[in-house]
Structure formats: C-alpha cells, structure tokens
Motif scaffolding. Structure first.
Motif, PDB file in Angstrom:
ATOM      1  N   GLY A 190       0.743  -1.058  -0.066  1.00 27.66           N
ATOM      2  CA  GLY A 190       0.051  -0.009   0.058  1.00 27.66           C
ATOM      3  C   GLY A 190       0.771   1.230  -0.075  1.00 27.66           C
ATOM      4  N   PRO A 191       0.168   2.363  -0.031  1.00 26.46           N
ATOM      5  CA  PRO A 191       0.848   3.813  -0.138  1.00 26.46           C
ATOM      6  C   PRO A 191       1.759   4.053   1.116  1.00 26.46           C
ATOM      7  N   GLY A 192       2.458   4.938   1.327  1.00 28.44           N
ATOM      8  CA  GLY A 192       3.219   5.515   2.277  1.00 28.44           C
ATOM      9  C   GLY A 192       2.230   6.374   3.168  1.00 28.44           C
ATOM     10  N   PRO A 193       2.781   6.837   4.183  1.00 26.44           N
ATOM     11  CA  PRO A 193       1.867   7.681   5.255  1.00 26.44           C
ATOM     12  C   PRO A 193       1.445   8.959   4.710  1.00 26.44           C
ATOM     13  N   ARG A 194       0.453   9.485   4.960  1.00 25.71           N
ATOM     14  CA  ARG A 194      -0.122  10.750   4.621  1.00 25.71           C
ATOM     15  C   ARG A 194       0.872  11.890   4.944  1.00 25.71           C
ATOM     16  N   ILE A 195       1.105  12.565   4.303  1.00 22.12           N
ATOM     17  CA  ILE A 195       2.055  13.808   4.818  1.00 22.12           C
ATOM     18  C   ILE A 195       1.332  14.986   4.249  1.00 22.12           C
ATOM     19  N   SER A 196       1.267  16.287   5.281  1.00 18.69           N
ATOM     20  CA  SER A 196       0.661  17.487   4.882  1.00 18.69           C
ATOM     21  C   SER A 196       1.742  18.060   3.956  1.00 18.69           C
ATOM     22  N   PRO A 197       1.165  19.033   3.161  1.00 22.88           N
ATOM     23  CA  PRO A 197       1.840  19.756   2.370  1.00 22.88           C
ATOM     24  C   PRO A 197       2.958  20.529   3.165  1.00 22.88           C
ATOM     25  N   ASP A 198       2.787  20.981   4.264  1.00 16.70           N
ATOM     26  CA  ASP A 198       3.734  21.714   4.880  1.00 16.70           C
ATOM     27  C   ASP A 198       5.022  20.752   5.448  1.00 16.70           C
ATOM     28  N   GLU A 199       4.542  19.447   5.547  1.00 15.42           N
ATOM     29  CA  GLU A 199       5.661  18.518   6.056  1.00 15.42           C
ATOM     30  C   GLU A 199       6.395  18.454   4.861  1.00 15.42           C
TER      31      GLU A 199
END
Lengths: 663, 293, 243
Positions: free
Chosen positions: B157-166
């Motif tokens: 599956g995909p990687g972790p969700r990451i905010s645009p800021d991160e």
C-alpha cells in the motif's frame, strides 16, 4: 543456488531497483558504476513518474489506458506484453516509492498530488518538486546503502564495465571491469549479469544526457554478440536550454504547469518579449493541436518547434535557433512551489529569471528508445510471467538489460514521465529472474577461471595498445566533436536518405581515424584520457547502427521522421473527396504497418558494421491505429479507421477483449 | 567522469556570438598521485560566451598543453550531469568551494581578476589533480542510517499521509546531492586520510578506514539527512538509532556554529536549521535517556 | 586516527561538549554577569560605598568562600577552558576563504576565548588572593575600591583590562547565541536572527558595565578610601558610550 552473485552494471534507477530487490531475495550483488551511484544520470529527470491513481481512475482512467497511451505514443513499435505489465505495476511502484520516503508533492489533504504530462489526457504524473528523478534515485540509493551495510551488496564505484565473459556455449558467466582509479582489471564471475547503463546521448556530442552516457557498456555487449533493437529511435526533447558544454533540460512539467510555447509573428522581433501583444504572438502548438495544446507528445512538439524555426524562419534569435517557453502568466508562488528547481537551473545557467522573462528553448537529444534487444515471456493474460528466465534477457543467455539501455518499453517514442516508471519497473521485475538464473547453468570451475584470465588479458592488451599510441595524429576530443556534430545534423529531428548515406561513410572513416587516436596521458593512475578514448571507440558501432537503421527505415514513426515518407493530411474539402482520400490514407497506413511495424534488430558484423534485420512486434493486445495528432482531416480518417476496425473485429469473430478490459 | 570537448558550431543550437580571440588564463593545483607533491600549472583556453569551468577543463583536456606550450597530461576531474544535481564536480574555484558546472567564467573573472584558480577540495584526500576521494561523505550517511527502514519492497500500500507543510519542509533537505561543499567550508570538518599499511589486508584496511571516518565529525550533510528521516513518519521509527549516531564521537556536538555550510550550499539547503533541530532533538533525547533508563 | 578502543574523552564526547557549553553559560557566564555588574556598582557615584557593600556581601560567606569559588567558578572555568582548547586545536578557521559574518564570529569566538583565558589568569594573579604567593593578589576586600583603583591606575593595565573584558563579553554573548543553537533553543533562521538581537543586547550591556567599571575605578581619587567620600569626578567620567 544463493552462493552465486549477480553483477549489476550501472547504479541509476534501474540498477538500484534491481539491486534492492535482489538483496531482498537473498542474493549477493556486485554493483559496478562509473560514478558513485548517487550521481547517476537518473538525477536529471525532473518532471515525474506516471501511473494510474485514485483520482484518474474515477475519471475513467485505468492501467489499460496507461498501457494504451504508452503504445499509442510509441507508435505501436513496442511489444505489448511488457508494456502492459509495466502499466499494471505503475500504482504499486508509486506506492513503494512513497513508502521509501520520496517527498512527493501533496494535496491539502496529504495525498500525493499529480500533474498532467504529454501524450495523455489524465493527471497521471506524481512528482517531487522539480527533481523527481533525483528523489526517486535517492530513495533507492538509501535502500541499497542499507543493504550494503548489511553486507548483501558490494559497490564498485568508479569502475568501468569492459566486456561480458562468455563460455563456449555462449552463456554469460560474468564480466571484466576496470578500476578507474588504479586502472587495475578484475574479473567478476556471476550467476547473471545485468546491464543498467542508460542511454548513449554522447554519441550526439552535446545532449541533455550526463557525461557517463556514452553507451560504451551497451556497445561492448553488442560487440560481444548481443542484439541491438530500434537503434534509430532517439528522442529529441522539445525543450532544452542551449549551452556550450551541455544542452540542459527544461522539463515538460514547465508546459504541464501551464507553460506556453510561442514565437513572435514577426521574424526575429527585436522587442522585449513581454511587450509583444498577444495578437502578434503565435502560440503555434495551441493553434495546431487544440486538443493537446502545449502538451502534444514529444516527437510532435519537437518537430513543430524545429519546423517553425527552420522552415518558417520564425526563430526568436537571428543567429541561434530558439522559441519562447513562457511561464510569466503564472503566479510566482505557484512557480516556486511546483517548478522551483528547474527554474533555478535556467536562472543559474542563463542569468535570466524565467518567472519574469520568457525562456528561450530549443530541442535536444534526450533519450534512447532503442537499446539492447531483450526477451520476455508472455503470460496467459497478456502480461509477463514473473521470474521467467527470459524476461529482460539479451540475446546472450545470462546477460540481461534493464532501464534506458533496453529497447523494450517506449517503442518509437517515449511519453514523458514514463522513463522513471520503466526503469524502476524493469529493475524490480528482473530481480526474481536473475535470482532464478543464479545457479541454473552447470559449470566447471577450472574452465571458468581460464575464460576470465583470457578476457582480462585481452582487455589489458587493448589498454596497453591504447597507451602506446602516443605517436597518433587524431585528437579523441576533436574526433568526438566531429561525430557529435554529424550525428546531430543527420540523425535527430529530420532524416533524409541523401544525408544518411554519406553520413554512414563518414562515420566509418571516423571509426578508422579513431585507430590513430593519440592519448595525451600515458600514465596508469586515474587516466581519464584513455578511458574516454576507449569509450569513444565504442561509440562508432552504435552510431553506425543508428544511421543504418534510420537509412533503411523508409517511413515516419514516432521520433523517426523522414519527410520523404510522411503521410500528409487530406486535401479535399468536399465530403465525398474527403471520404475517398481518407480511405486511401487508411490503405497506405495499413500497407505501411505491414511493411514497417517491425523491430529493427542490429547485430554487430565484422569491423563493427551492423547487420540489420526485422522482427515482428507483438501487437496482439491493442491493434495498431494511426496517430493523428493535429493531422488535417483527422476526423475523416478516424471515421474510416473505426469502421474498418469494427469490420475486422466482426470478421475475426472474436470479442475485442483488450478494448473491453479497459472499460 | 567522462570528458568531452565542447563544440562551438553545433548544428542544432548554432552557438554563435562568442567573443573570440580572447584567452582565459587558468591556474590549476595538480597532484599526480595520492599523498604526492602538488604543483601549479597554468593553462590558457579561448574565451566563449556563457562558458563555465567545465568547458575550460574540457578544452584543457582536448589541447593537453600548458600555457608555455609543454605537452602535459590532461587535468583529471570529476563531473557528470553538468546541471548541478549530481554533486560530482565540487572543487575550489578562486579559493571557494563550488560546483564547476555552475561556475560561470564571466562571473569568476568579474569577481577575481584575470586568472581563474582551480584547486582540489582540501578536506578529502586527493586521488589525482582535482579528483578527490569523498567516500567519507557517504560513510556519514551510513552512520546516521539515512534511510526509511521499510519492511521490504513488496506492495504494502501507499506510504503515510504527509501534509503539504511537512513535504515542503522535507523536500529541500532531500535535494542534498552529496557534493561536499558544506564539509569543505566547515572549519570543524578536517581531512582524514588513511593510507593502507604494508601487508594490511583489504578487509582490515577498510575497517580501519571506516573507524577513522567515524571518529571524526560526521558533517552537516549527514546531520541534515538524519533530521530529514527523523521527520518522516516511518523514518522516525528508528529515530533513536539516529540520535545515538548523532551523539556518538564525531556527532552533532562537533559543530562549531560557523554556519559556512548553509552559506556555501549550492542547493540552499537550510543546514543550520537542521543542525539546530538536531541539537534540540539531542537535548531532549539525552535528558529522556537520563531519566528513562 | 582513533586507536582500537576510543578513549574516555572520545566515548563521552557529546556529554563533555554539552557540559562544556553549559558551563560557559552557568556557572561561568552567570558569574561573569554578576562580576561585571558588581564592579559596575562603582559607578553608583558614592565613592565606592555600594561596591564595598557588595564585596562585603560576597565575603560574608567567610570560610565558605573558597570552596564556593572553586566549585562554581574556578573548576567550571578550567573545565570550559581545557575543553575549549581541545576544540580550538581540532578546528581549522577559514575566514579568509569564507568571509561570512557567522564565520568571522566563529573565529572570534575562539580568539576571544583564548584572550579571555589569558586575561583571567593574569587578572586572578593580579587581584585574587591566589596570586599572593606569586607577587600579585593586590585586591583587598576591606579596601575593595581603592585597592582595585590602585591596580587600574596604570593606563597600560587599564587598556589590557578593557581588551580582556571585551573579549570575555564577546565570548559570552556570542556563546549565548551559539548555545541556543547547540541546545536547540532557536532553530529557524528567523529565530536565530531574533536570538542574535538579544545576544547583541546582552553583549552591549555587559560591555558597558565592564568598561564603565574600569573607567569608574580609574576616576576614583587615588587617596579615596573605600569608606571615604564620594568623588565628584565620577559623574564626569561615566563609561564611554557603548561600543
């Protein structure tokens, strides 16, 4: 079986992907690279990597459509099962790279953002700033470093692949490589050898490729008997920044983010481009291709830009060919966020801010669609059989090729953001094949060391004879420049037989002159001079097969454009005449498909001269159809074509499985 | 690595308009073998518009003659991409560490007189001429375990969700191309040259070399990579390992806050921010360790 | 090159460097602040009475003063100095090639550290009781102002004191800024800039206090006793405007 090592040559995306997966499968890997693997040419890829994603899927996209776009963009010249398999793997490859920490751009919700690239109508391209290739490579480099610490991988950086070592049955048993620092030779016995050595842009002198992209490793395999496929298909990128030492890429993402290509309607209009009113600008791509606009496939964009400058004389500058690529209508913050990296490159090397002033760009040699011929094993569903020893195997058993240096995935023209996918895919996919190949051939140890000793001696002899050539008269750098200029002139955007014939003879003469090249450094420590001279010598066989392939292929297909064999659009304006012309057009197209929809296979003959033959292409999944981007009368032709395909389907009495599968 | 002469009458771009006739003078500090004597050699190459240091070196390779007309071996140097993303061509140009590909001759002449000076990096052992051995730099990445510790490369599956800021925070750090400019300019990063002893096995030598690297300052690039991966949702699962590495001998404490790293970084990576963050993380980590143990 | 097993110093490098950094702030830096502000009380304009009362307060510790001095001043300072010299010996200043402000500060931090160290040794020899066996130790706690003033009567000594004080103050103020980075108090460039303003302000105040005190002692009438009358001259020779 696991005590045999695999030798991976080249540490770009493909090589690293293969190395990572091999190590994971428990295989020990020797990884040989001309440069530290983190400095491989993959870092130059800017725009992104394609795959179907959750968003496009809901807009009607599918793996099948990605596959279809790829073969359509490639003018149907690629065997379809490997391409289908690649498109099917797309989503999981992006997921994998995401898990490996690639900083893909994000939506406000924290999902991966996508952009649109050339040759498709979907936003399929995931990207990480403007350095996607660099980011993908680093993620794999990090994993391989991890395996190196674990002891599964041994890196040989600053080493040059010199030749595969074949046993008496013709199977590859390993290779001989040379340390570029100490200049020592070394045998690498291996259960399988895989070349992941990239393209050969340096044959064209200046290109968008890095300095290691000489094609020498591939040439050495070719000279050892490996077949070379589709050599004449060289992608010329439509937008590069002209420079004295290199033609630096301006990514397609500049157009993907809304960049517009134009020239002043008045030839060489001396005004500041910003002061030229809209009405006096020709946005020629948008005018000619309303559907795709600035995002037409690369071969078409290239030809149009080339054409507007040469045929129509509308180059922006008098003494240099170029057109404007304009981003100045896009807000600065958007540009900085989405294209920061590539705009900095322009600014850094040209001293002009592209956020304020339109860039000046021109096409440049960019990618080798052709490469070592490789095999595959087709599965029942039309994809590939994973782990089959045939996948990615060259015509030399035990010698494999992946990434840009194989001929497999892009046919006559590569779609933007598909190269990163093909490199990672072929790297991952070949790993179980290589693991299976290890220990599959029986061998006698004693014989083997004799084979390697022989090859090492042969290479030492070649090296010594080069060093001894101080009395020669030819300068290798000058000769390389001549080769590049010639190849760029006759074998890039437009090809003509009356130029290709003399050019082939000229390259033969250059190859002969190379034997009189003098090296100015006769030392045996970090001798870059002799290494370059060796690589130059290996460029000629490839240059020859490119020219000969181009000469013999009397048609237009993808990146291979011969005006003499172009199929013009329709002239008639009345419906009946148009219909008739469209029928004729389709007849010609079908005849041409029968004659030329074939892989060009070059084998190395005596003296490095190629022997060319042709091989049928597996188009069993998607029947070839005309590429009609922007052609006059495309509608009429398409209509006729659809009727014909429908009839053909009925006749065959079989359901159009492939087309249905995509729905 | 590969060297190539430039081509001034290219069919496709037709580079014209260079001011011909003028010569650019270059002074290069050469060295034939590791630990050998170094010496200066002067060269002259014809000036061209928009020329960079790479084109100068290409021309020198092609002419293989010094200024006084002597036939000399071409100067050895590293390069690859020529567009400042591969990190190969770092050298001291007019005394300052930078990339040869993006060092434009016009600017160099404007800033520093009529002669360009090229020297190899001083913090790494010279291999030959302008080629240096930067393996210590990569060893630093091993030391801080600069990778995401994934459980294999199969589809999970995909990687972790990451905010645009991160993402925007991480991306600049991830553009580090291991060129070594930050290390060259760092007054705290000093040269480590390990020479193989008589009769020493390859394995022993390797072990000794790595130990010597590990004892010395790991450098800004590695600190920054450690922070990059400690910020990643999966990467931070081995944050403790990285903090251990960063607080071992040669770790973050060696930084002297001269901040040259950030000033010379060709990619403008916020290295001092990474260093300060590493400092903070080390503080918290050390205190936690003190009380959690 | 490291040997087979790393030394104690090498194994505990992080801890030692952090303690080094901390020691520079407390107690050494804190002592510097107290010391300079105490001295600046000579500027109270009462002929040294305030100063004397502060000194008396310190000396009210009586027999405890010596262990307190060693524990909180001398030993931390020696530790800071020794580690500091190790750090200096392992660095390679390059401000010639990289003339950036922060690099200049790096170099000055090391130079002022060494100057301040030399100055402090000399200063202790000259005024502290420890200097007595070596012909120094001229400070008299009962005649605090006048005994100090007597030493600072020499212009050469005063100039050296000014250099020493400025070095110590720069070393402390700049060290305050780098300490914040080392410990991770300020991490972003903007925060570093703000912290820099604060550090500069601290430095300016301490420099004013230190130099002011030198001027204050020098302007005391030579014969004025610590308990004597205020010298009117004090007001006319307030510290030179802040550097």
């Amino acid at each position: 079986m696991a005590h045999e090592r695999v030798l991976v040559v080249g540490g770009g995306l493909a090589g690293l992907a293969a190395t990572m997966r091999l190590a994971e499968l428990g295989i020990d890997v020797d990884l040989v690279s001309l440069v530290p693997v983190k400095r491989s040419h993959s870092v130059c890829a800017q725009g992104g990597i394609n795959s179907v994603n959750a968003l496009t899927r809901q807009q009607g996209d599918s793996e099948w459509k990605h596959f279809d776009d790829t073969v359509y963009g490639g003018d149907f010249l690629q065997h379809q099962p490997p391409v289908k398999e690649m498109a099917d793997w797309g989503p999981k490859i992006i997921d994998l790279m995401d898990r490996l920490g690639v900083p893909f751009n994000r939506t406000s919700e924290g999902f991966r953002d996508q952009r649109r690239f050339g040759g498709t109508l979907y936003k399929r391209t995931a990207f990480a700033g403007a350095t996607t290739g660099q980011q993908l490579l680093y993620a794999l480099d990090e994993q391989v470093r991890r395996w190196e610490v674990e002891g599964k991988v041994r890196k040989w950086e600053f080493w040059d692949f010199l030749a595969p070592v074949l046993d008496e049955t013709g199977r590859c048993r390993g290779a001989v490589c040379q340390d570029l620092v100490t200049m020592e030779f070394r045998s690498f016995p291996a259960g399988a050898v895989v070349l992941a050595t990239g393209g050969n842009g340096l044959i064209y002198g200046r290109s968008t490729m890095s300095m290691v992209c000489t094609g020498s490793a591939v040439s050495r395999a070719y000279q050892a008997g490996a077949w070379y496929g589709n050599g004449e298909f060289i992608q010329v990128h439509p937008t590069a920044i002209p420079g004295a030492d290199k033609l630096r890429l301006m990514s397609e993402s500049a157009r993907g983010e809304g960049g517009r290509v134009w020239v002043p309607r008045k030839p060489q209009d001396p005004r500041d481009p910003r002061s030229i009113p809209e009405s006096e600008r020709s946005y020629f791509l948008e005018e000619r291709y309303p559907k795709y606009g600035n995002l037409v496939p690369r071969d078409i964009a290239t030809r149009e830009i080339f054409d507007i400058c040469t045929t129509e004389g509308l180059s922006v500058e008098q003494d240099r060919l170029c057109v404007y690529l304009d981003l100045t209508h896009i807000p600065r913050e958007t540009l900085d966020r989405k294209l920061g990296g590539i705009l900095e490159i322009y600014e850094k090397f040209q001293g002009v801010d592209p956020r304020v002033t339109p860039m000046k760009i021109f096409p440049a040699v960019h990618y080798s669609m052709g490469g070592l011929w490789v095999d595959y094993e087709r599965s029942a569903t039309g994809g590939l059989v994973e782990g089959s020893f045939r996948n990615q195997q060259t015509s030399i058993p035990g010698l494999y090729a992946i990434g840009e240096c194989d001929y497999q995935y892009h046919g006559a023209n590569r779609l933007g953001a598909n190269s990163l996918l093909s490199c990672i895919f072929s790297g991952l996919f070949v790993a179980p094949t290589l693991a299976n190949a290890c220990g599959s051939g029986s061998r006698a140890a004693g014989d083997e060391s004799r084979l390697f000793d022989q090859e090492v001696r042969r290479q030492e002899e070649r090296h010594r004879s080069l060093l001894a050539r101080t009395a020669g008269v030819e300068n290798p750098y000058g000769l390389h420049q001549e080769l590049g200029t010639l190849m760029t002139r006759v074998a890039t955007v437009v090809r003509r037989n009356d130029q290709l014939v003399p050019a082939y003879d000229e390259v033969c003469r250059m190859a002969e002159r190379w034997t009189r090249c003098a090296v100015s450094d006769t030392g045996n420590w970090t001798n870059q001079n002799v290494v370059f001279t060796k690589a130059l010598g290996d460029m000629f066989p490839i240059a020859k097969l490119i020219l000969k392939g181009a000469l013999l292929r009397d048609e237009c297909r993808g990146a291979h454009f011969k005006p003499a064999f172009a199929m013009p659009g329709l002239k008639a304006t009345d419906p009946v005449g148009r219909r008739q012309e469209a029928e004729q057009w389709c007849d010609t197209f079908e005849a041409n498909t029968r004659r030329w929809l074939k892989s060009t296979i070059a084998t190395c003959g005596p003296g490095g001269d190629p022997e060319i033959s042709y091989q049928d292409v597996d188009t069993s999944l998607i029947p070839p159809r005309p590429r009609l981007y922007g052609l006059v009368g495309a509608d009429a032709i398409e209509e006729v074509w659809k009727e014909r395909s429908a009839r053909a389907t009925d006749h065959a009495g079989r359901a159009a499985q492939p087309a249905g599968a995509g729905a | 690595m590969m060297i190539r002469a430039t081509d001034d009458a290219h069919a496709m771009t037709d580079a014209a308009g260079a001011q011909r006739g003028e010569l650019v003078r270059v002074r290069i500090l050469r060295q034939d073998v590791p630990s050998g004597e170094s010496y200066w050699e002067r060269f002259e190459v014809p000036y061209e518009r928009n020329m960079n240091v790479i084109s100068i070196l290409q021309k020198i390779a092609a002419q293989a003659r010094s200024q006084d007309g002597r036939k000399v071996a071409p100067v050895a140097w590293d390069c690859n991409c020529l567009e400042e993303v591969c990190g190969s061509c770092t050298m001291l140009i007019n005394g300052r560490t930078r990339m040869a590909c993006s060092a434009l001759v016009d600017r160099l002449l404007a800033e520093d007189g009529d002669e360009i000076e090229l020297r190899p990096m001083s913090k790494f052992p010279v291999v030959r001429d302008l080629v240096v051995d930067r393996r210590r730099l990569f060893r630093g990445l091993e030391k801080v375990e600069a990778w995401v510790p994934v459980e294999g490369s199969y589809d999970l599956g995909p990687g972790p969700r990451i905010s645009p800021d991160e993402q925007e925070d991480a991306y600049p750090l991830s553009t580090c191309m291991s060129c070594g400019c930050c290390l060259e300019a760092c007054p705290q990063y000093t040269k480590v040259e390990v020479v193989r002893r008589e009769g020493e096995s390859e394995k022993d030598f390797e072990a000794r070399r790595k130990a010597a690297y590990d004892a010395a300052f790991v450098g800004a690039h590695a600190v920054s990579q450690a922070m990059l991966f400690n910020a990643h949702p999966t990467g931070r699962m081995i944050a403790d390992e990285r903090m251990k590495a960063l607080t071992r001998q040669g770790g973050i404490q060696m930084c002297g806050n001269a901040q040259n790293c950030v000033a010379v970084c060709p990619k403008g990576i916020p290295l001092t921010r990474s260093i300060a963050r590493a400092g903070r993380a080390a503080t918290v980590w050390a205190i936690k360790r003190l009380f959690d143990r | 090159m490291s040997g087979e097993s790393p030394s104690f110093l090498e194994r505990h490098q992080f801890l030692i460097y952090r303690l080094f950094s901390l020691a520079g702030f407390v107690p050494v830096g804190a002592f510097l602040i107290v010391h300079l502000l105490t001295n600046a009380s000579i500027l109270a304009g009462d002929g040294g009475r305030t100063f004397q009362s502060r000194v008396d307060m310190i000396h009210s510790l009586g027999p405890l003063l010596v262990p307190v001095e060693w524990a909180f001043i001398f030993l931390p300072m020696i530790f800071h100095a020794v580690v500091g010299f190790v750090i200096i010996a392992n660095g390679l200043p390059n401000v010639g090639s990289y003339p950036y402000v922060s690099n200049l500060r790096y170099t000055l931090q090391r130079a002022t550290g060494m100057i301040a160290f030399a100055f402090i040794i000399w200063h202790i020899w000259q005024l502290h009781a420890l200097g007595k066996p070596f012909g120094g130790g001229r400070f008299d706690a009962h005649e605090a102002a006048s005994s100090t003033a007597a030493v600072l009567g020499s212009t050469a000594v005063s100039i050296l004191y000014c250099i020493g004080i400025l070095s110590a103050v720069f070393h402390f103020a700049n060290g305050l800024w780098t300490l914040g980075i080392t410990w991770g108090l300020w991490t972003s460039p903007a925060a570093m800039r703000r912290a820099n303003v604060v550090s500069i302000a601290v430095g300016v105040v301490l420099a004013a206090a230190g130099l002011g005190a030198v001027a204050g002692f020098r302007s005391l009438p030579a014969d004025s006793a610590s308990h004597g009358h205020a010298a009117s001259a004090v007001h006319e020779t307030l510290p030179p405007s802040s550097p």
